[in-house]
Write a protein that holds these residues in place. Structure first.
Motif, mmCIF file in Angstrom:
data_model
loop_
_atom_site.group_PDB
_atom_site.id
_atom_site.type_symbol
_atom_site.label_atom_id
_atom_site.label_comp_id
_atom_site.label_asym_id
_atom_site.label_seq_id
_atom_site.Cartn_x
_atom_site.Cartn_y
_atom_site.Cartn_z
ATOM 1 N N GLN A 561 10.213 12.261 4.431
ATOM 2 C CA GLN A 561 9.867 10.883 4.777
ATOM 3 C C GLN A 561 8.653 10.408 3.984
ATOM 4 O OE1 GLN A 561 11.672 8.758 6.773
ATOM 5 N NE2 GLN A 561 10.283 7.252 5.900
ATOM 6 N N LEU A 562 7.731 11.320 3.712
ATOM 7 C CA LEU A 562 6.567 10.964 2.898
ATOM 8 C C LEU A 562 6.986 10.567 1.485
ATOM 9 C CD1 LEU A 562 3.983 13.719 3.964
ATOM 10 C CD2 LEU A 562 3.935 11.277 4.526
ATOM 11 N N VAL A 563 7.985 11.292 0.947
ATOM 12 C CA VAL A 563 8.504 10.937 -0.376
ATOM 13 C C VAL A 563 9.126 9.543 -0.335
ATOM 14 C CG1 VAL A 563 10.089 11.565 -2.233
ATOM 15 C CG2 VAL A 563 8.957 13.362 -0.918
ATOM 16 N N GLU A 564 9.932 9.301 0.690
ATOM 17 C CA GLU A 564 10.579 7.999 0.844
ATOM 18 C C GLU A 564 9.535 6.889 0.953
ATOM 19 O OE1 GLU A 564 13.604 5.076 1.592
ATOM 20 O OE2 GLU A 564 13.659 7.081 0.722
ATOM 21 N N ASP A 565 8.508 7.110 1.760
ATOM 22 C CA ASP A 565 7.472 6.090 1.937
ATOM 23 C C ASP A 565 6.733 5.829 0.630
ATOM 24 O OD1 ASP A 565 8.201 5.987 4.577
ATOM 25 O OD2 ASP A 565 6.527 7.212 5.296
ATOM 26 N N LEU A 566 6.416 6.897 -0.082
ATOM 27 C CA LEU A 566 5.724 6.739 -1.361
ATOM 28 C C LEU A 566 6.590 5.965 -2.343
ATOM 29 C CD1 LEU A 566 3.063 7.768 -2.824
ATOM 30 C CD2 LEU A 566 4.541 9.469 -3.889
ATOM 31 N N ASN A 567 7.868 6.322 -2.404
ATOM 32 C CA ASN A 567 8.823 5.644 -3.285
ATOM 33 C C ASN A 567 8.836 4.136 -3.001
ATOM 34 O OD1 ASN A 567 12.146 6.743 -4.360
ATOM 35 N ND2 ASN A 567 10.947 5.000 -5.006
ATOM 36 N N ARG A 568 8.974 3.788 -1.731
ATOM 37 C CA ARG A 568 9.040 2.371 -1.363
ATOM 38 C C ARG A 568 7.715 1.662 -1.627
ATOM 39 N NH1 ARG A 568 14.201 1.695 -1.998
ATOM 40 N NH2 ARG A 568 15.513 2.550 -0.338
ATOM 41 N N ASN A 569 6.613 2.366 -1.415
ATOM 42 C CA ASN A 569 5.316 1.738 -1.643
ATOM 43 C C ASN A 569 5.044 1.527 -3.130
ATOM 44 O OD1 ASN A 569 4.501 1.369 1.026
ATOM 45 N ND2 ASN A 569 3.772 3.472 1.205
ATOM 46 N N TYR A 570 5.496 2.456 -3.967
ATOM 47 C CA TYR A 570 5.399 2.235 -5.416
ATOM 48 C C TYR A 570 6.127 0.942 -5.795
ATOM 49 C CZ TYR A 570 3.454 6.782 -7.001
ATOM 50 O OH TYR A 570 2.654 7.854 -7.269
ATOM 51 N N GLN A 571 7.331 0.784 -5.258
ATOM 52 C CA GLN A 571 8.097 -0.422 -5.560
ATOM 53 C C GLN A 571 7.384 -1.670 -5.038
ATOM 54 O OE1 GLN A 571 11.801 0.601 -3.649
ATOM 55 N NE2 GLN A 571 12.632 1.651 -5.439
ATOM 56 N N ARG A 572 6.850 -1.547 -3.831
ATOM 57 C CA ARG A 572 6.197 -2.705 -3.199
ATOM 58 C C ARG A 572 4.975 -3.176 -3.986
ATOM 59 N NH1 ARG A 572 1.803 -2.638 -0.365
ATOM 60 N NH2 ARG A 572 1.940 -0.363 -0.011
ATOM 61 N N VAL A 573 4.129 -2.240 -4.409
ATOM 62 C CA VAL A 573 2.871 -2.657 -5.043
ATOM 63 C C VAL A 573 3.102 -3.294 -6.410
ATOM 64 C CG1 VAL A 573 1.431 -1.023 -3.781
ATOM 65 C CG2 VAL A 573 2.459 -0.319 -5.967
ATOM 66 N N LEU A 574 4.214 -2.968 -7.063
ATOM 67 C CA LEU A 574 4.511 -3.647 -8.326
ATOM 68 C C LEU A 574 4.789 -5.120 -8.074
ATOM 69 C CD1 LEU A 574 6.703 -1.133 -10.378
ATOM 70 C CD2 LEU A 574 4.220 -1.412 -10.338
ATOM 71 N N HIS A 575 5.502 -5.399 -6.999
ATOM 72 C CA HIS A 575 5.753 -6.807 -6.647
ATOM 73 C C HIS A 575 4.446 -7.521 -6.324
ATOM 74 C CE1 HIS A 575 10.193 -7.240 -6.427
ATOM 75 N NE2 HIS A 575 10.138 -5.921 -6.352
ATOM 76 N N GLU A 576 3.599 -6.871 -5.562
ATOM 77 C CA GLU A 576 2.329 -7.504 -5.201
ATOM 78 C C GLU A 576 1.484 -7.774 -6.443
ATOM 79 O OE1 GLU A 576 0.495 -4.928 -2.381
ATOM 80 O OE2 GLU A 576 1.869 -5.435 -0.749
ATOM 81 N N LEU A 577 1.520 -6.826 -7.386
ATOM 82 C CA LEU A 577 0.734 -6.993 -8.605
ATOM 83 C C LEU A 577 1.230 -8.193 -9.415
ATOM 84 C CD1 LEU A 577 -1.324 -5.986 -10.704
ATOM 85 C CD2 LEU A 577 0.448 -4.443 -11.587
ATOM 86 N N VAL A 578 2.537 -8.265 -9.626
ATOM 87 C CA VAL A 578 3.083 -9.339 -10.449
ATOM 88 C C VAL A 578 2.986 -10.685 -9.741
ATOM 89 C CG1 VAL A 578 5.198 -10.217 -11.524
ATOM 90 C CG2 VAL A 578 4.602 -7.794 -11.726
ATOM 91 N N GLU A 579 3.250 -10.685 -8.441
ATOM 92 C CA GLU A 579 3.241 -11.954 -7.713
ATOM 93 C C GLU A 579 1.837 -12.469 -7.425
ATOM 94 O OE1 GLU A 579 5.957 -12.728 -4.702
ATOM 95 O OE2 GLU A 579 7.678 -11.998 -5.858
ATOM 96 N N SER A 580 0.843 -11.717 -7.831
ATOM 97 C CA SER A 580 -0.529 -12.230 -7.731
ATOM 98 C C SER A 580 -0.780 -13.327 -8.756
ATOM 99 C CB SER A 580 -1.519 -11.083 -7.961
ATOM 100 O OG SER A 580 -1.475 -10.637 -9.321
ATOM 101 N N GLY A 581 0.148 -13.454 -9.757
ATOM 102 C CA GLY A 581 -0.040 -14.446 -10.810
ATOM 103 C C GLY A 581 -1.006 -13.990 -11.884
ATOM 104 N N ARG A 582 -1.378 -12.737 -11.841
ATOM 105 C CA ARG A 582 -2.375 -12.179 -12.768
ATOM 106 C C ARG A 582 -1.935 -12.310 -14.237
ATOM 107 N NH1 ARG A 582 -6.161 -8.023 -11.485
ATOM 108 N NH2 ARG A 582 -6.915 -6.834 -13.273
ATOM 109 N N TYR A 583 -0.614 -12.290 -14.458
ATOM 110 C CA TYR A 583 -0.122 -12.258 -15.839
ATOM 111 C C TYR A 583 0.563 -13.564 -16.242
ATOM 112 C CZ TYR A 583 -1.199 -7.455 -14.874
ATOM 113 O OH TYR A 583 -1.866 -6.319 -14.502
ATOM 114 N N ASP A 584 0.237 -14.619 -15.535
ATOM 115 C CA ASP A 584 0.810 -15.924 -15.860
ATOM 116 C C ASP A 584 -0.298 -16.946 -16.067
ATOM 117 O OD1 ASP A 584 3.846 -15.631 -15.636
ATOM 118 O OD2 ASP A 584 3.143 -14.676 -13.803
#
Length: 1115
Positions: A561-584
């Motif tokens: 379950q820790l692997v699953e949570d880490l996997n999903r959190n890796y995916q999640r933080v990429l969205h948060e990073l891009v949707e911050s508008g930092r690169y636009d």
């Protein structure tokens, strides 16, 4: 006989009766076996081995333990494995070959007086050392060269093994030879033998090592088949153990030496593997485990009582598998009709058509580097080859009709597109071009990859760096998953997104006219199925070597379950990073998340089994069939609007390419998708204090004052105290200048401070005051009059702790607010930093033995003088982290060196620095040894618990090798109030974790909600005793039986395993009575073997058919 007695005495500690033996099938054959396929362990009269070298320390330990185990079956077993130098001198081992060692063993056997060379059965272990496989030459370490060279090396090693086996076959009768690959030494000298070790990346070397080992394993397997296991007569055979012996995964992942307890665990694990491989194969024998603490050691069974041979246990053989990697068409039909670019070169990334793209590039790991894409299933060695021209996101071999890649799709829109890789080779070759992915890479290596990428772009005449539109694909994270369980902080979600952010920031700053495809990390859990289905014949050991944290956990386990949570959190933080508008921030650059790997559906054959043809020979890397689908999915994602992108990669479905339309001719971005970013999370305000939130609900004390320390709840503690040095004294914790540096800010001290309250100051007493507001003893502010029971003194060494203990006892006795006899007290001891800092100046007085001795004197005093006491002993930290704490100030550069000369002054990689690291480790080991014994177990109202959260301390880094100085005071030596708060939380959480399962590191990341709470099932502060499970009730076929077991304090014990349908628990308390039982068992066993070993044992009732080895961590 004395050795047998001692061994069986130890085993007797956990046998339920003095008459029981570990296995039911321990008798020799009657009459003696006539064929090699019916030899029982007890039939073996002699055990020998060949294949040792000068550095086989771990192998010697493992074989010696195997000898001890086999002695239980035949106490008269003859073996030289207990003292290898009796047969092989160091000089002989240094230069001898397998054939020469085989001759020596043969000579040894024929010269033995107490063995019948023609009638007695012999077992010979032949080990092939992987350290001899250096498959490269100086200055020639490219993958293609290595693949060619290693084939010759493997042939040579296989021929040497054949020569040795033929010699043994000719000279020995009644012999089983068991061949195994050995790569289990943790102090391997491979780097000294092989120049490639210094020239390839860590990840590439790891893959190379795994593939070489598997390739040799398969070569030896082919040899066995060709020679028919040397079984042309019925008294001789050879078996090949089906899995190599490899280093501990944490050593593979980090390269750091194992702790003494982990090394002992791994030795046990290798011995279990060796014993298991010698016995007849049992279906379902190997299972993944959550914990390394419990190993199942099988016994011979009634149905399968023999040592394994090909004759009695036929196995799968690589050479007999005629199936190849049957590739379907890997080309793709282009359905689009309009390939035209924009009428003029667009100035906005949101108006970018496929035909406008002039340059493609990519960074990542082996899936982008192309390892094994075109390898057949029976060519494991070819997985080392990097087929960059076939890589899904960047390859440019041939054209789309035969090879489906993103560049080959784009060639239809712009035949002059450039940047793609062709052929094979590493990222350093000209053919790699803008494919800068590195096999085995983790996210922390991507910043270097993008820098190399930009450098190539700028220097290549084919690229107009300022004007050409570029598509850059980033895909990274899989290898971070693979090693996270061995360094969860290094591979944390925060560090992962930090690495990706650093890479994107660099591209955003340096590269004009670029669209970055940021591909989500694939959902990795479904790929485990390839290694759960045994019908696929995948080399699971190899993938476990490369990706242990994903393959190792049991299904439905907490670890998985820790692997699953880490996997999903890796995916999640990429969205948060891009949707911050930092690169636009301007119109010629954007980053787009491509989510097609968010969910993965495993490819299946019509019979429902996973389809191995989508994978390379190792069942880990992806074949060209998979890469074809990945390229199609990436292209389609690029043309799908944000918010409506496909997020499932179904390998069972044939994916067609979609096309730009007249209404949507552009590669989709947030702007041309009319997509509104959710925006970044609200920016938190400035941090004004280092307090913590408290969420515990049950804060009540025990109904009556407990009389046992093992029943102590947090609210039962009435008095706190602390011993130690400047860290506990609070020296410089809130200092703003040099003048304030010597002040002792005792009120914020992590283990004893009581300033303010928990919501503004995080300390252990402030946490405890939430349970008991009347807590006494904590220190406040800076004045001496408010120090409470904080006896710590700045600069103190371990030799001064006994005096601090005397002062503490005196102060508690004299304090009228303390009921010395009846109040429960908590004392925290943390010491040793100053000993290490000055070790080079006074090595005799500051030796590890003296460190331990002074701790012992202090704890002895507390044990004798203080009733109702729990002592936290905090393990000394890895102090060399101080070297990475830097500020460009006089205080930091001068005072740090003055405060800790023996750690700060040595040069990097100097003998002096290595020596202080070794002494640091020895301090930890001495402390563990002192506390792990039973010296302080004689009183019900006293306990000492080792709290290990600093054992593998991890300070966040803000740059390459530079620790975050916010955790330190202005001298870069003493710790700041922020670090005090983090240590308080870590200490508290350690107190609520069972001994043996305590977190051995500290998560130095700010979060007000990190404080754990006691649970209803575990409301007590954990000690060694209440950390152990209750004795289980076991059921046998004859009726219900309750079995009580006890556990030795030694690192490894054996106990009978319960039937498979009943849970197996680790044995518990070890005492004098159990030792006497063990001696009695030994006496009975020895008496039986001296009178008549074949005596009927009808009176012996077995409680199980397996041993269990239990390794209790020594914290």
């Amino acid at each position: 006989m004395l050795q047998e007695l001692l061994l069986i005495s130890l085993l007797g500690l956990i046998w339920t009766t003095a008459a029981e033996l570990p296995c039911s099938q321990m008798d020799p054959s009657h009459p003696p076996p006539a064929t090699v396929n019916s030899v029982k362990p007890a039939d073996v009269a002699m055990l020998s081995s060949i294949g040792f070298d000068m550095h086989s320390t771990e192998l010697s330990k493992v074989t010696s333990r195997l000898r001890e185990l086999m002695t239980l079956f035949n106490p008269e077993l003859i073996s030289h494995l207990s003292d290898e130098t009796n047969l092989f001198s160091p000089e002989f081992l240094q230069h001898s070959t397998l054939v020469e060692q085989a001759k020596e063993v043969s000579r040894y056997v024929h010269n033995m007086q107490n063995i019948d060379v023609n009638q007695d059965w012999k077992l010979v272990l032949l080990f092939v050392q992987m350290d001899q496989l250096c498959a490269c030459e100086q200055q020639k370490c490219q993958t293609v060269v290595i693949v060619l060279q290693v084939s010759a090396v493997i042939r040579s090693v296989t021929e040497e093994v054949d020569d040795a086996l033929q010699l043994l076959h000719a000279q020995l009768k009644r012999t089983i030879v068991s061949v195994a690959l050995w790569d289990g030494e943790h102090d391997s000298i491979q780097s000294k033998k092989c120049p490639c070790v210094e020239m390839n990346s860590e990840g590439e070397l790891r893959i190379m090592r795994a593939m070489l080992t598997q390739a040799l394993q398969e070569s030896l397997d082919e040899l066995m088949v060709q020679k028919q296991w040397y079984s042309d007569r019925n008294d001789f055979t050879v078996t090949l153990q089906d899995t190599p012996y490899i280093k501990h995964p944490s050593y593979v992942a980090s390269g750091k030496p194992l702790s003494e307890s982990k090394a002992a665990q791994h030795t046990d694990k290798l011995m279990v593997q060796m014993w298991t491989n010698l016995l007849q194969l049992t279906v379902g024998q190997h299972k993944t485990e959550d914990s390394e603490n419990i190993f199942t050691l099988p016994c011979p069974t009634k149905d399968q009582p023999f040592l394994r041979t090909e004759g009695n246990s036929p196995t799968y053989h690589h050479s007999s598998d005629a199936s190849l990697l049957l590739q379907t068409s890997t080309g793709t039909e282009m359905p689009c009709e309009d390939f035209s670019p924009s009428a003029s070169i667009p100035t906005s990334v949101h108006e970018l058509r496929p035909g406008d793209i002039k340059v493609v590039a990519a960074v990542g790991d082996s899936l982008t580097a192309g390892n094994g894409i075109a390898s057949s299933q029976n060519n494991i060695l070819d997985v080392l080859r990097q087929y960059r021209g076939l890589s899904w996101s960047i390859g440019g071999d041939e054209n789309l009709t035969t090879v489906t890649t993103l560049p080959n799709i784009l060639k239809y829109f712009n035949p002059n597109v450039t940047g793609y890789s062709v052929g094979t080779g590493s990222h350093l070759t000209p053919e790699a071009f803008l494919n800068q992915a590195v096999a085995g890479a983790k996210s922390r290596e991507v910043p270097a990859q993008v820098q190399a990428l930009v450098a190539r772009m700028k220097s290549d005449s084919r690229i107009n760096f300022e004007l050409d539109w570029k598509v850059i694909t980033i895909f990274i994270g899989g290898n971070d998953f693979c090693d996270h369980c061995y360094n969860s902080l290094l591979y944390s979600v925060e560090n992962y997104v930090r690495n990706v952010r650093e890479s994107l920031d660099y591209l955003h700053k340096e590269v004009p006219r670029a669209l970055v495809n940021l591909v989500e990390p694939l959902h990795i859990i479904p790929l485990r199925e390839m290694h759960m289905d045994t019908s696929l014949k995948c080399p699971t050991w190899l993938v476990d070597y490369m990706c242990p944290c994903v393959i190792f956990p049991k299904p439905n386990s907490k670890a998985l379950q820790l692997v699953e949570d880490l996997n999903r959190n890796y995916q999640r933080v990429l969205h948060e990073l891009v949707e911050s508008g930092r690169y636009d921030t301007h119109s010629n650059f954007t980053v787009v998340i491509q989510p097609f790997f968010r969910e993965v559906l495993v490819p299946r054959k019509p019979d429902g089994h996973p389809d191995r043809s989508y994978f390379s020979a190792d069942c880990f890397h992806l074949s060209q069939k998979s890469q074809t689908l990945m390229a199609r999915s990436l292209w389609n994602n690029m043309l799908e609007p944000l918010g409506k992108k496909t997020h499932v990669q179904d390998f069972n479905e044939s994916t067609d390419l979609i096309c730009p339309t007249k209404t949507s001719p552009y590669i989709r971005t947030y702007n041309n998708s009319n997509y509104v970013y959710t925006g970044p999370s609200p920016t938190p305000g400035p941090i004004t204090n280092w307090g913590s939130d408290f969420s515990c609900v049950d804060i009540t004390p025990s109904d009556t004052i407990p009389t046992s320390v093992h029943k102590l709840r947090p609210a039962d503690i009435k008095v706190v105290a602390a011993l130690g040095d400047s860290t506990t004294a609070g020296t410089g914790a809130k200092a703003n200048n040099i003048l304030e540096l010597n002040r002792a800010y005792k009120g914020v001290s992590w283990s004893i401070g009581g300033d303010m309250s928990l919501d503004t100051v995080t300390t252990l007493p402030n946490i405890l005051r939430m349970f008991n507001p009347s807590l006494k003893g904590f220190s406040k502010s800076q004045g001496l009059g408010q120090k409470g029971f904080n006896m710590a003194a700045s600069g103190a060494k371990t030799s001064e702790i006994p005096a601090q203990v005397e002062a503490l006892i005196k102060a508690m006795r004299e304090n009228t607010e303390v009921d010395f006899e009846n109040d429960w007290k908590l004392v925290t001891l943390f010491i040793g930093g100053n000993d290490l800092c000055n070790y080079c100046l006074d090595q005799n007085n500051l030796s590890p033995k003296n460190y331990s001795h002074n701790l012992m004197l202090s704890l002895d005093m507390l044990y004798k003088e203080v009733p109702r006491l729990l002592v936290n002993v905090v393990e000394i930290l890895q102090i060399d982290v101080l070297r990475s704490v830097k500020r460009n100030t006089l205080a930091c550069s001068l005072l740090q060196r003055t405060s800790c000369p023996c750690v700060i002054s040595p040069f990097d990689n100097s003998p002096e620095l290595e020596d202080i690291k070794l002494i640091n480790h020895k301090y930890q080991t001495e402390m563990q040894h002192l506390i792990s014994g039973d010296r302080y177990n004689g009183k019900e109202d006293f306990a000492v618990v080792l709290q290990p959260f600093l054992q593998n301390s991890f300070i966040p880094y803000i740059g390459e090798g530079e620790a975050d100085s916010n955790f330190f005071s202005i001298d870069c030596f003493h710790i700041s109030e922020r670090a005090h708060a983090e240590m308080a939380i870590a200490l508290w959480n350690n107190m609520l974790e069972p001994v043996g399962s305590k977190q051995g590191y500290n998560n130095f990341t700010y979060d007000r909600s990190k404080i754990h709470c006691p649970s209803k099932t575990s409301p007590f502060i954990f000690t060694t005793v209440n950390s152990l499970p209750s004795p289980p009730q076991t059921t046998t076929t004859t009726g219900p039986t309750t079995t009580t077991t006890t556990c030795s304090s030694a690192p490894t014990t054996l106990m009978p395993e319960c039937p498979s349908s009943v849970p197996v628990w680790v044995p518990v308390v070890v005492g004098i009575a159990s030792l006497l039982i063990g001696i009695a068992a030994a006496w009975l066993f020895v008496s039986r073997t001296e009178h008549k070993r074949i005596k009927d044992k009808k009176g012996v009732e077995m409680k199980g058919t397996d041993f269990v080895i239990s390794n209790m961590k020594k914290y």
